[in-house]
Design an enzyme around this catalytic site. Structure first.
Site, PDB file in Angstrom:
ATOM      1  N   GLU A   1       8.323  -1.612  14.089  1.00  0.00           N
ATOM      2  CA  GLU A   1       7.767  -0.277  14.312  1.00  0.00           C
ATOM      3  C   GLU A   1       6.475  -0.363  15.130  1.00  0.00           C
ATOM      4  O   GLU A   1       6.233   0.441  16.038  1.00  0.00           O
ATOM      5  CB  GLU A   1       7.493   0.395  12.974  1.00  0.00           C
ATOM      6  CG  GLU A   1       7.035   1.836  13.102  1.00  0.00           C
ATOM      7  CD  GLU A   1       6.889   2.518  11.750  1.00  0.00           C
ATOM      8  OE1 GLU A   1       6.571   3.718  11.718  1.00  0.00           O
ATOM      9  OE2 GLU A   1       7.083   1.833  10.711  1.00  0.00           O
TER      10      GLU A   1
ATOM     11  N   GLY B   1      20.064   3.653   5.000  1.00  0.00           N
ATOM     12  CA  GLY B   1      21.398   3.204   5.371  1.00  0.00           C
ATOM     13  C   GLY B   1      21.634   3.258   6.865  1.00  0.00           C
ATOM     14  O   GLY B   1      22.605   2.717   7.367  1.00  0.00           O
TER      15      GLY B   1
ATOM     16  N   THR C   1       0.819  -1.230   0.000  1.00  0.00           N
ATOM     17  CA  THR C   1       0.000   0.000   0.000  1.00  0.00           C
ATOM     18  C   THR C   1       0.847   1.273   0.000  1.00  0.00           C
ATOM     19  O   THR C   1       0.306   2.373  -0.046  1.00  0.00           O
ATOM     20  CB  THR C   1      -0.908   0.048   1.242  1.00  0.00           C
ATOM     21  OG1 THR C   1      -0.093   0.132   2.423  1.00  0.00           O
ATOM     22  CG2 THR C   1      -1.805  -1.165   1.315  1.00  0.00           C
TER      23      THR C   1
END
Length: 952
Positions: free
Chosen positions: A67, A33, A4
């Protein structure tokens, strides 16, 4: 998730940004990075809300799962808002890890096993965290696309934005970069918003310009808006209302913010009030009106507060307290001018000047000077911090030197707002007078000096207080922040920057000296302070007064004042003037001339308009030259205060018939004063204060003092030569509220010259006998009539310190329990007990008995709040009625004190019963110590305290 990211989530991101939200998206904000965990640990706490988009392939992303764990942990430990969005996936699939979510998690676990990185416990703990986070997030409910009737994604996205708006009201207010020292203000106001009246409430945050009212209001709004259904912050209300369609514009903004961005068409202010009524009746709102000066503005914008939904709160910031007083139920939160203490001031300044909380060592002394200049005013601390940032030590020194005379421009401009808002020229002139001459002066003194026709300074002082420009301390002294004072003086300087003689007020001694020396004064000058002091001008100091052997070398001419016809305020301490006074300013109301060099006031001196004469430390031997009073042309009809303290050569007072309206006569430490003129009785309805403290040559007081019907304060302390104290002074002056007679030997026979009136003062046969015996003695003595003294009922403060009052002498002083007496000081007298008449004084709040070394016991009824028995070395017991905590007792140096009722009682240990000893854990004391040891132990523990609460 990746499925999405470039479609639905991207559209949602755009919609949130368009709605005004600062929206974080990981692929834009996080450098791939970098270690994602470190970046997310910073990004998530910086956000107020997380929108989690669960899609078919969400669980296939380790980044998304990690997360989510951090988001849910943030929610658990704070008020972080989490909004789950289910995009083509059922919430139960997410919650119970079924279907694609179950497969994705199983795949992740297989990958961990295959990589063989870390221990088995590590990856098991990690996957466990994912599963718990998914379960808890899905359990929050959220928004499900399949519940959208038509399945249009655009409408679904709009619904998500509205949900964010409802859970997180906009906080778009701009506040200063560093907020320091306002926690108390925020806590106090926030507490009222949360716990205040359940009905509609109004609070005014009040204070002068530049002290952070708007900053506090903005922060309060941000912190508390979430507790209301909606809110609106209207900034600069007064300024905006004066613009074209200003009221209408404020109403439109208010309605738009309350309706979460929806706009309503409004054609007039009246229609706006009606629309506001409709909107406010349905929602519990928080409204802030910033910078309001007039009550009408609140009504014009909001209408009546009765329309508002219960629980709504209105916060108003204002510089004017007057219009708030009309609403008695409203709460006022005062922000003091010196709002920041030393530590917060240092931090706020340093954050702006150095971007650190402390200054570099080589800047520390200069920093302290800046802090002293700012006086805790946030505006000044921020402004000067930015001004001096990155500047050299030399630039700092130069800036600070310039600030002594000319204030920083931005600070001056901001502070002028409060001055310019004063509606009356009288109030503006009063502010300038106080800023130049009266800071630190007694309020009543200033009122008398400035009380001219068509102007009421008392009302003006209240107006200045209402604007936050002035305060009155607990000692009735006028106080003004130093930057406000400097602002007022700068306004005067700006009007005439180059010609000193045309300025309306001269307060700096160099400017005043130059005008007088060069004779450039004009009628524009209203007040002048030469500002010379005693430094270098006093040859020696004697006691509290001063003896002079030479005068200041400054000599000026009286003709320098000729053109100053409008001069009203003159301070020329320790200055000599040469020449006549025929053309001296005749409108003078305040003459402050300490160290007046002449032995009497010249007869041509224009005194007719004077209200206050202050000639302390002068060479005066008499007030007027000659024995007769001046002609009626020289009667000082307006004089209310005459201060001749420390005039050591003054031997007599003036004839008071020329001072018919005198209210205060201050003759403190006039060591050569021999008598007070009998004409003082002419002031029977005027004189309220007579201070003769330290007039040690004064031998008697005129009987006419007894005719002073409004005398409130009489001070004769230190009049050690008084040999006669007329009874009417202390008994017939019904208005007397304060009588101080310290250091007068009232209790024994006192040497006096032969022939003093004796028999006429006798009030009893016993006293007559005592006096007859006295007259037969070679020394010739008189018995002072204190034994049968009584005091007026209205007396509030009485001091008889070191008057040698014994029990016998003191027992004759009559006190009635109807007395208003609140403060009594009998320190230094040889009394051993207090008479019953003192014990029963129900109004007495403070009793001082310091250094009464014969006093053995003190017994008082309830009501007393302070008892001072310091250094009463023989005192054994104190009994004070009422709860002990209501009375503060100073018993330092009372070595024999063994009991204070309801507080403690000392007992020898040999007298302590077994039950009490066991309770105090003194087990087996008698069995282990013989009597001699017990007695010694009891002596050593003389100060051991048995609290009554510890004893059954």
């Amino acid at each position: 998730g990746i499925d999405t990211r470039f479609t639905f989530t991207d559209h949602l991101y755009t919609a949130l940004v368009g709605a005004g939200w600062n929206t974080f998206r990981d692929e834009e904000e996080i450098d791939r990075g970098e270690e994602i965990e470190l970046e997310l640990k910073k990004a998530i706490p910086d956000s107020r809300c997380s929108v989690v988009v669960f899609s078919e392939n969400y669980a296939s992303s380790v980044w998304c799962l990690d997360e989510l764990v951090m988001i849910m942990e943030r929610r658990r430990t704070s008020n972080h808002v989490v909004i789950p969005v289910f995009y083509h996936v059922d919430p139960s699939v997410v919650r119970y890890q079924q279907g694609s979510f179950g497969k994705a998690l199983a795949t992740q676990e297989e990958r961990f096993k295959a990589r063989k990185r870390g221990s088995e416990d590590d990856w098991r703990e990690r996957t466990k965290g994912w599963r718990e986070a998914l379960k808890n997030a899905a359990g929050l409910g959220g928004l499900d696309l399949k519940n959208q009737a038509d399945r249009y994604e655009s409408k679904f996205i709009q619904k998500i934005v509205e949900d964010v708006d409802s859970k997180l009201p906009h906080t778009h207010l701009s506040i200063p970069q560093y907020l320091v020292g306002i926690d108390y203000q925020l806590e106090s106001i926030s507490s009222w918003l949360k716990n205040g009246p359940s009905d509609i409430g109004i609070m005014a945050i009040w204070g002068t310009a530049g002290i952070g009212k708007t900053t506090i209001a903005k922060r309060v709004f941000d912190l508390n808006l979430g507790s209301f259904d909606a809110g609106s912050f209207l900034e600069n209300v007064t300024k905006t209302s004066k613009e074209s369609h200003g009221i209408l514009g404020l109403q439109k903004q208010l309605i738009s913010e309350i309706l979460m961005g929806k706009k309503r068409k409004i054609r007039s202010a009246d229609e706006g009030v009606w629309k506001i009524r409709q909107v406010m009746a349905r929602k519990r709102v928080l409204i802030v009106l910033d910078d309001v000066e007039e009550e009408d503005l609140v009504t014009q914008i909001l209408g009546t507060q009765k329309w508002f939904c219960k629980g709504s709160k209105i916060v108003i910031t204002t510089r004017d307290r007057q219009f708030i007083r009309a609403h008695r139920d409203d709460k006022i939160h005062k922000v003091p001018v010196d709002t920041l203490l030393e530590a917060p001031s240092l931090k706020l300044f340093c954050m702006h000047a150095f971007e650190e909380e402390d200054p570099p060592e080589n800047y520390r002394e200069l920093t302290n000077r800046v802090l002293a200049h700012c006086g805790g005013l946030p505006l000044a601390l921020r402004t000067l911090g930015r001004l001096l940032s990155c500047q050299s030590l030399y630039e700092w020194e130069r800036t600070l030197e310039n600030l002594k005379t000319i204030p920083e421009r931005d600070i001056q401009k901001k502070l002028e707002i409060s001055y310019n808002s004063l509606k009356s020229d009288f109030d503006k002139n009063l502010f300038l007078d106080i800023a130049c001459f009266f800071v630190g002066k007694d309020k009543n003194l200033v009122v008398k000096i400035l009380d001219e026709r068509d102007f009421c300074p008392l009302r003006g002082i209240e107006n200045l207080k209402d604007r936050g420009l002035l305060s009155v301390d607990k000692n009735n002294k006028l106080r003004m922040h130093q930057l406000l004072q400097q602002m007022g003086r700068e306004l005067i300087r700006q009007k005439e920057p180059n010609e000193l003689g045309k300025r309306c007020r001269l307060w700096h001694h160099e400017d005043s000296f130059n005008v007088l020396k060069e004779n450039t004064g004009t009628r524009a000058i209203r007040g002048l302070d030469l500002g010379l002091h005693m430094e270098g001008n006093l040859a020696n100091q004697h006691g509290s007064g001063y003896a002079f052997s030479n005068w200041n070398e400054v000599q000026l001419k009286t003709s320098s004042f000729t053109m100053m016809s409008e001069l009203r305020l003159l301070l020329i301490n320790y200055v000599q003037l040469t020449g006549g006074y025929e053309k001296f300013p005749r409108k003078l109301r305040w003459l402050c001339w300490h160290g007046f060099p002449l032995t009497s006031i010249p007869t041509d001196f224009p005194l007719e308009s004077l209200v206050v004469i202050d000639m302390r430390n002068s060479h005066l031997t008499r007030f007027w030259n000659g024995t007769k009073a001046p002609s009626t042309d020289h009667v000082l009809r307006f004089l209310k205060i005459l201060n001749l303290s420390h005039c050591q050569r003054l031997s007599e007072t003036p004839d008071f018939s020329i001072l018919p309206n005198l209210e205060k006569l201050i003759l403190k430490e006039c060591y050569s004063l021999l008598e007070v003129h009998e004409s003082i009785g002419h002031l029977e309805t005027r004189l309220v204060l007579l201070n003769l403290n330290g007039c040690k040559s004064l031998k008697e007081l005129p009987r006419a003092i007894g005719r002073l019907k409004v005398l409130e304060t009489l001070i004769i302390s230190g009049c050690s030569s008084l040999d006669h104290l007329p009874r009417e002074i202390i008994s017939m002056i019904a208005s007397l509220t304060k009588f101080l007679a310290d250091d007068i030997n009232l209790g024994v026979l006192v040497p006096t010259p032969k022939g003093v009136r004796l028999q006429e003062e006798a009030t009893s046969q016993e006293e007559a006998t005592l006096q007859e015996e006295a007259t037969s003695q070679e020394a010739q003595i008189v018995y002072l009539q204190i034994r049968q003294a009584s005091f007026p009922f209205n007396i509030i403060e009485l001091s008889l310190v070191d008057c040698n009052l014994s029990d016998d002498a003191f027992s004759g002083i009559k006190f009635d329990n109807r007395f208003s007496l609140k403060t009594l000081d009998l320190s230094g007298n040889p009394i051993s007990f207090l008479p019953d008449s003192i014990k029963s004084l129900i109004s007495l709040k403070s009793l001082r008995l310091e250094h009464c070394r014969r006093l053995k016991s003190v017994e008082m009824q309830s009501g007393i709040r302070r008892l001072d028995v310091h250094d009463c070395t023989a005192l054994e017991r104190i009994s004070v009625g009422g709860p002990r905590e209501e009375c503060r007792i100073n018993s330092l140096g009372c070595e024999q004190l063994v009991e204070i009722t309801n507080h403690f009682k000392l007992e020898p240990l040999e007298n302590v019963d077994a039950e009490t000893a066991n309770h105090l854990q003194l087990y087996g004391l008698q069995s282990t110590l013989d009597r001699e040891m017990t007695t010694s132990f009891a002596f050593a523990c003389n100060f051991f305290t048995l609290q009554q609460d510890d004893i059954s």
